[in-house]
Design a protein around this motif. Structure first.
Motif, PDB file in Angstrom:
ATOM      1  N   VAL A  29      36.647  37.837  41.998  1.00  0.00           N
ATOM      2  CA  VAL A  29      36.152  38.486  41.174  1.00  0.00           C
ATOM      3  C   VAL A  29      35.742  37.721  40.292  1.00  0.00           C
ATOM      4  O   VAL A  29      34.449  38.235  39.468  1.00  0.00           O
ATOM      5  CB  VAL A  29      36.898  39.715  40.712  1.00  0.00           C
ATOM      6  CG1 VAL A  29      36.746  40.590  39.501  1.00  0.00           C
ATOM      7  CG2 VAL A  29      37.179  40.900  41.821  1.00  0.00           C
ATOM      8  N   THR A  30      36.863  36.865  39.614  1.00  0.00           N
ATOM      9  CA  THR A  30      36.960  35.965  37.933  1.00  0.00           C
ATOM     10  C   THR A  30      36.138  34.747  38.361  1.00  0.00           C
ATOM     11  O   THR A  30      35.402  34.656  37.300  1.00  0.00           O
ATOM     12  CB  THR A  30      37.832  36.149  37.622  1.00  0.00           C
ATOM     13  OG1 THR A  30      38.491  35.221  38.633  1.00  0.00           O
ATOM     14  CG2 THR A  30      38.758  37.449  38.106  1.00  0.00           C
ATOM     15  N   ARG A  65      43.867  46.997  42.853  1.00  0.00           N
ATOM     16  CA  ARG A  65      42.234  45.988  43.183  1.00  0.00           C
ATOM     17  C   ARG A  65      41.631  46.732  41.695  1.00  0.00           C
ATOM     18  O   ARG A  65      40.954  45.758  41.319  1.00  0.00           O
ATOM     19  CB  ARG A  65      42.228  46.245  44.134  1.00  0.00           C
ATOM     20  CG  ARG A  65      42.629  45.185  45.171  1.00  0.00           C
ATOM     21  CD  ARG A  65      42.384  44.884  46.108  1.00  0.00           C
ATOM     22  NE  ARG A  65      41.525  46.229  47.173  1.00  0.00           N
ATOM     23  CZ  ARG A  65      42.327  46.940  47.684  1.00  0.00           C
ATOM     24  NH1 ARG A  65      43.314  46.082  48.753  1.00  0.00           N
ATOM     25  NH2 ARG A  65      41.923  47.617  48.587  1.00  0.00           N
ATOM     26  N   ARG A  66      41.616  47.963  41.694  1.00  0.00           N
ATOM     27  CA  ARG A  66      40.889  48.704  40.681  1.00  0.00           C
ATOM     28  C   ARG A  66      41.000  48.457  39.454  1.00  0.00           C
ATOM     29  O   ARG A  66      40.310  47.945  38.257  1.00  0.00           O
ATOM     30  CB  ARG A  66      40.671  50.274  40.653  1.00  0.00           C
ATOM     31  CG  ARG A  66      39.464  50.683  39.208  1.00  0.00           C
ATOM     32  CD  ARG A  66      39.516  51.963  39.977  1.00  0.00           C
ATOM     33  NE  ARG A  66      38.574  52.420  40.952  1.00  0.00           N
ATOM     34  CZ  ARG A  66      37.963  53.558  41.801  1.00  0.00           C
ATOM     35  NH1 ARG A  66      38.479  54.350  40.106  1.00  0.00           N
ATOM     36  NH2 ARG A  66      37.153  53.620  42.228  1.00  0.00           N
ATOM     37  N   ALA A  69      40.032  44.584  38.931  1.00  0.00           N
ATOM     38  CA  ALA A  69      38.806  44.574  38.147  1.00  0.00           C
ATOM     39  C   ALA A  69      38.456  44.727  36.901  1.00  0.00           C
ATOM     40  O   ALA A  69      37.503  44.419  36.056  1.00  0.00           O
ATOM     41  CB  ALA A  69      38.064  45.586  38.864  1.00  0.00           C
ATOM     42  N   HIS A  72      38.705  41.972  34.548  1.00  0.00           N
ATOM     43  CA  HIS A  72      38.201  41.201  33.894  1.00  0.00           C
ATOM     44  C   HIS A  72      36.909  42.090  33.684  1.00  0.00           C
ATOM     45  O   HIS A  72      36.098  41.214  32.869  1.00  0.00           O
ATOM     46  CB  HIS A  72      37.628  41.271  35.794  1.00  0.00           C
ATOM     47  CG  HIS A  72      36.691  39.933  35.817  1.00  0.00           C
ATOM     48  ND1 HIS A  72      36.741  38.980  35.207  1.00  0.00           N
ATOM     49  CD2 HIS A  72      35.340  40.202  36.507  1.00  0.00           C
ATOM     50  CE1 HIS A  72      35.521  38.271  35.832  1.00  0.00           C
ATOM     51  NE2 HIS A  72      34.537  39.348  36.574  1.00  0.00           N
ATOM     52  N   ALA A 126      30.587  40.207  39.971  1.00  0.00           N
ATOM     53  CA  ALA A 126      31.862  41.455  40.218  1.00  0.00           C
ATOM     54  C   ALA A 126      30.845  42.560  41.208  1.00  0.00           C
ATOM     55  O   ALA A 126      31.462  42.760  42.150  1.00  0.00           O
ATOM     56  CB  ALA A 126      32.301  42.267  39.406  1.00  0.00           C
ATOM     57  N   LEU A 130      33.094  43.864  44.783  1.00  0.00           N
ATOM     58  CA  LEU A 130      32.844  45.055  45.058  1.00  0.00           C
ATOM     59  C   LEU A 130      32.239  45.356  46.329  1.00  0.00           C
ATOM     60  O   LEU A 130      33.026  46.730  46.878  1.00  0.00           O
ATOM     61  CB  LEU A 130      33.200  45.847  43.361  1.00  0.00           C
ATOM     62  CG  LEU A 130      34.267  45.165  42.053  1.00  0.00           C
ATOM     63  CD1 LEU A 130      33.306  46.348  41.862  1.00  0.00           C
ATOM     64  CD2 LEU A 130      35.296  45.867  43.104  1.00  0.00           C
ATOM     65  N   GLU A 134      35.686  44.598  48.848  1.00  0.00           N
ATOM     66  CA  GLU A 134      36.209  45.722  48.165  1.00  0.00           C
ATOM     67  C   GLU A 134      35.215  46.458  49.948  1.00  0.00           C
ATOM     68  O   GLU A 134      35.596  47.806  49.932  1.00  0.00           O
ATOM     69  CB  GLU A 134      36.372  46.403  47.919  1.00  0.00           C
ATOM     70  CG  GLU A 134      37.083  45.816  46.329  1.00  0.00           C
ATOM     71  CD  GLU A 134      38.737  46.062  46.475  1.00  0.00           C
ATOM     72  OE1 GLU A 134      38.985  47.081  46.862  1.00  0.00           O
ATOM     73  OE2 GLU A 134      39.420  45.141  47.336  1.00  0.00           O
TER      74      GLU A 134
END
Length: 170
Positions: A29-30, A65-66, A69, A72, A126, A130, A134
């Motif tokens: 994500v990052t 995990r949310r 996110a 971030h 992101a 996702l 995800e």
């Protein structure tokens, strides 16, 4: 995994089992190990305070995990940018492609994908993570990123075009 009498795993037991996977997710994500560690730490701090509620959700992993996110997204929404020092600058005149000199590293497709993800904007990265890591739909991604579904589709489309170009998959 250690459990309380109620059958809910303890925070310590859950984190011992899940931190490596959460960290891998956060790196995707990052795009940065340091930012990923910060996001995971922030999310785990918030999860610890609310652990009784978090542990009873249908999927505590997805909940945390949310949180990662969201941490971030909050970072890039504030416009806060960090410079990340690198040991070696890629794309020099001697090697304008930035390709790795080690043939084994060059053949590692996962490494190439991680590097191409790092070249995307924060919002695009992101959205792609996702969507494909995800497996979230446009509505869920839009809610997480605080934007319209059309914007999510645009982020994903532009990211995939850039990644295909970077990976040579025209």
């Amino acid at each position: 995994m250690g459990e309380r009498v109620s059958g809910v795993p303890t925070f310590e037991a859950w984190t011992a089992a899940r931190v490596p996977a959460l960290l891998r997710f956060a790196v995707l994500v990052t795009g940065s190990r340091a930012e990923a560690e910060d996001a995971v730490q922030a999310a785990l701090e918030r999860a610890y305070v609310r652990w009784d509620r978090v542990a009873r959700t249908e999927d505590p992993d997805a909940y945390v995990r949310r949180m990662i996110a969201n941490a971030h997204v909050s970072l890039w929404r504030r416009g806060r940018r960090r410079e990340v020092p690198v040991a070696e600058v890629r794309g020099s005149e001697a090697d304008p492609t930035g390709a790795a000199s080690d043939p084994m590293e060059a053949s590692d497709r996962a490494d190439v994908v991680r590097r191409s993800l790092a070249g995307l904007s924060r919002a695009q990265r992101a959205a792609v993570v996702l969507r494909f890591y995800e497996e979230r739909d446009d509505a869920e991604i839009a809610a997480l990123l605080g934007c319209a579904e059309a914007t999510v589709r645009s982020h994903v489309h532009r990211a995939l075009v850039a990644m295909r170009k970077e990976l040579g998959d025209d």
